[in-house]
Scaffold this motif. Structure first.
Motif, PDB file in Angstrom:
ATOM      1  N   TRP A 193       0.829  -1.197   0.000  1.00 44.25           N
ATOM      2  CA  TRP A 193       0.000   0.000   0.000  1.00 44.25           C
ATOM      3  C   TRP A 193       0.872   1.259   0.000  1.00 44.25           C
ATOM      4  O   TRP A 193       2.084   1.195   0.231  1.00 44.25           O
ATOM      5  CB  TRP A 193      -0.919   0.006   1.228  1.00 44.25           C
ATOM      6  CG  TRP A 193      -0.264   0.425   2.513  1.00 44.25           C
ATOM      7  CD1 TRP A 193      -0.347   1.651   3.114  1.00 44.25           C
ATOM      8  CD2 TRP A 193       0.585  -0.361   3.356  1.00 44.25           C
ATOM      9  NE1 TRP A 193       0.399   1.662   4.276  1.00 44.25           N
ATOM     10  CE2 TRP A 193       0.972   0.446   4.449  1.00 44.25           C
ATOM     11  CE3 TRP A 193       1.071  -1.679   3.297  1.00 44.25           C
ATOM     12  CZ2 TRP A 193       1.826  -0.010   5.466  1.00 44.25           C
ATOM     13  CZ3 TRP A 193       1.918  -2.132   4.313  1.00 44.25           C
ATOM     14  CH2 TRP A 193       2.268  -1.299   5.373  1.00 44.25           C
ATOM     15  N   ALA A 194       0.218   2.393  -0.269  1.00 42.34           N
ATOM     16  CA  ALA A 194       0.862   3.703  -0.119  1.00 42.34           C
ATOM     17  C   ALA A 194      -0.233   4.662   0.315  1.00 42.34           C
ATOM     18  O   ALA A 194      -1.260   4.770  -0.368  1.00 42.34           O
ATOM     19  CB  ALA A 194       1.495   4.160  -1.423  1.00 42.34           C
ATOM     20  N   ASP A 195      -0.036   5.332   1.438  1.00 42.14           N
ATOM     21  CA  ASP A 195      -1.004   6.347   1.846  1.00 42.14           C
ATOM     22  C   ASP A 195      -0.890   7.534   0.889  1.00 42.14           C
ATOM     23  O   ASP A 195       0.174   7.746   0.286  1.00 42.14           O
ATOM     24  CB  ASP A 195      -0.705   6.820   3.278  1.00 42.14           C
ATOM     25  CG  ASP A 195      -0.976   5.700   4.273  1.00 42.14           C
ATOM     26  OD1 ASP A 195      -1.914   4.909   4.033  1.00 42.14           O
ATOM     27  OD2 ASP A 195      -0.239   5.608   5.278  1.00 42.14           O
ATOM     28  N   VAL A 196      -1.973   8.307   0.768  1.00 37.76           N
ATOM     29  CA  VAL A 196      -1.909   9.498  -0.076  1.00 37.76           C
ATOM     30  C   VAL A 196      -0.783  10.396   0.456  1.00 37.76           C
ATOM     31  O   VAL A 196      -0.733  10.706   1.646  1.00 37.76           O
ATOM     32  CB  VAL A 196      -3.266  10.243  -0.086  1.00 37.76           C
ATOM     33  CG1 VAL A 196      -3.145  11.579  -0.809  1.00 37.76           C
ATOM     34  CG2 VAL A 196      -4.337   9.378  -0.748  1.00 37.76           C
ATOM     35  N   GLY A 198       2.241   9.430   0.766  1.00 32.40           N
ATOM     36  CA  GLY A 198       3.265   8.605   1.421  1.00 32.40           C
ATOM     37  C   GLY A 198       4.030   7.736   0.438  1.00 32.40           C
ATOM     38  O   GLY A 198       3.833   7.817  -0.779  1.00 32.40           O
ATOM     39  N   GLN A 201       4.762   0.870   0.646  1.00 33.50           N
ATOM     40  CA  GLN A 201       5.076  -0.020   1.770  1.00 33.50           C
ATOM     41  C   GLN A 201       4.676  -1.427   1.351  1.00 33.50           C
ATOM     42  O   GLN A 201       3.639  -1.589   0.700  1.00 33.50           O
ATOM     43  CB  GLN A 201       4.245   0.343   3.009  1.00 33.50           C
ATOM     44  CG  GLN A 201       4.202   1.805   3.349  1.00 33.50           C
ATOM     45  CD  GLN A 201       5.421   2.240   4.141  1.00 33.50           C
ATOM     46  OE1 GLN A 201       6.106   1.420   4.736  1.00 33.50           O
ATOM     47  NE2 GLN A 201       5.692   3.532   4.119  1.00 33.50           N
TER      48      GLN A 201
END
Ligand code: COA
Length: 316
Positions: A193-196, A198, A201
Motif C-alpha cells: 500500500w501507499a497512503d496518499v 506517502g 510499503q
C-alpha cells in the motif's frame, strides 16, 4: 469475471509506443544509497537498472504521441483517452493535460488499478468500442520514483518510471480480444500500500506468494474461457515485478520463459506501464506474428489482477 461477448463490436491494436525518462539508476548507484548489492538485487529480482525522475503527464505525452504516430491516425481521430496510473502528477486533470498537449479533442479519464491498470483500461476501451467509439488511446504510465523511499532497501531496489501506449480501433467482427478477466482480492490490501502523500510499503515475501497465485488464477480463467492452454500461447506478457514471480507463474501456466516478454532487467517494476512497455519491446523485436495468441497478465496493489487474451491481428 472472465468474459467476452462475441456479438459485440470488436477492436484491433493499430498502433503502439513507449517512453522511458533519460535518467538511469543502476544497481551500482543503489549500492551507494542503501545497504544492498548488485548481486543481491539481480539474484532476488532480476532487475539491473531502472529509469527515474519521469512525470506521469510528460511520459504519457511522449508514449501517446508515439502510439498515435505508429497508428497512422491524427490526434483529432481519437474518440477517447484512458490513462492507467497509480501515480498521477495532479489530483485530477492528468489525462486532460495529455489530451490538450497532443491536440486531441475527446473524452478523457484515468483508471487506478495499480499495476493491473493497463489491462483494466484495455478492457474498458473495448467496452467503449463495443458501445460505438472508433479509436481509443490507452496509456499506462507511472512515476513510482516519486513515491519510493530511496532510503528503504526493501522497496528502493524494485521500482522505476515509464509509459507505454496502444491505439485501439473498431473493426468488423469480434476483433482481437478473445477473453478477459478483471479480478481483485481486497483482503490482501494491507500487504502492499501507499497512503496518499506517502511512500510504497510492502511485505515483500507475502506479496510474492499472493502475486503468483492471483496472477495464475486470473490467467487460468481466461485460458479456460477461451478453451486453450499454456501450450497455445505464442507470447505471455506479464506484469514486470520480479523475474522469480514471472518464472513461478510461467511454470504453473505451462508457458516456457522463451515465450515470455521480459524487460524488467532494464526497467524495474513500472506498475501500469510495465505491460505496454514489454508489449512494445516484443513488437519492436518482431516477436509477435498475425494470428498469435498473446496473453497479457497483470497484478498489483489492492490486490488487483487482470488478464486479456488477444488473437493478434494483421498489424505487427
Ligand atoms: N539488499 C540486500 N539485502 C536485502 C535487501 C536488499 N535490497 N532487502 C532485503 N534484504 C535482506 C533481508 O533483510 C533478508 O535478510 P535476513 O535473511 O538476514 O533477514 C534477506 O535479504 C532475504 O530477504 P527476503 O525478504 O526473504 O528476500 P526475498 O527472496 O523474499 O526477496 C523481494 C525480497 C522483495 C525481492 C521479493 O520478496 C519480492 O519481489 N516480493 C514481491 C514484491 C513486489 O513485487 N512488489 C510489487 C508488486 S506489484
Amino acid at each position: 469475471m472472465p468474459a467476452t461477448d462475441s456479438s459485440a463490436r470488436g477492436a484491433t491494436i493499430i498502433g503502439w509506443g513507449s517512453y522511458l525518462p533519460p535518467k538511469v539508476l543502476t544497481n551500482h548507484d543503489l549500492e551507494r544509497m542503501v545497504d544492498t548489492s548488485d548481486e543481491w538485487i539481480v539474484e532476488r529480482s532480476g532487475i539491473r537498472e531502472r529509469h527515474v525522475d519521469g512525470t506521469t503527464i510528460g511520459m504519457s505525452i511522449e508514449a501517446g504521441r508515439a502510439a498515435i504516430q505508429s497508428s497512422g491516425l491524427s490526434p483529432a481521430d481519437i474518440d477517447a483517452l484512458i490513462i492507467a496510473t497509480t501515480t498521477p502528477d495532479k489530483q485530477w486533470g492528468n489525462a486532460a493535460t495529455v489530451q490538450d498537449a497532443l491536440g486531441m479533442r475527446c473524452g478523457v479519464f484515468e483508471i487506478n488499478a495499480a499495476c493491473s491498470g493497463f489491462v483494466y483500461s484495455l478492457v474498458a476501451a473495448h467496452g467503449l468500442i463495443a458501445m460505438g467509439a472508433t479509436n481509443v488511446l490507452v496509456i499506462g504510465a507511472d512515476s513510482l520514483s516519486k513515491i519510493t523511499d530511496w532510503n528503504d532497501r526493501n522497496t528502493a531496489v524494485l521500482f522505476g518510471d515509464g509509459a507505454g501506449a496502444v491505439v485501439l480501433q473498431s473493426c468488423d467482427g469480434p476483433g482481437e480480444l478473445v477473453a478477459w478477466d478483471l479480478d481483485a482480492d481486497g483482503s490482501a490490501g494491507p500487504i502492499l500500500w501507499a497512503d496518499v502523500g506517502g511512500y510504497i510499503q510492502m511485505e515483500g515475501k507475502e506479496v510474492f506468494r499472493r502475486a503468483v497465485r492471483i496472477m495464475v488464477d486470473s490467467a487460468n480463467k481466461v485460458l479456460h474461457h477461451a478453451g486453450v492452454s499454456g501450450d497455445d500461447i505464442a507470447l505471455l506478457v506479464p506484469h514486470q515485478a520480479n523475474i522469480r514471480i514471472i518464472q513461478a507463474a510461467c511454470d504453473r501456466l505451462g508457458v516456457d520463459m522463451d515465450r515470455t516478454a521480459v524487460v524488467l532487467d532494464r526497467m524495474g517494476n513500472t506498475s501500469a506501464a510495465s505491460i505496454p512497455l514489454a508489449l512494445d519491446d516484443a513488437l519492436t523485436k518482431g516477436r509477435i506474428a498475425p494470428g498469435d495468441l498473446v496473453l497479457l497478465v497483470g497484478f498489483g496493489g489492492g490486490m488487483t489482477a487482470a488478464s486479456a487474451l488477444l488473437r493478434w491481428g494483421p498489424r505487427t
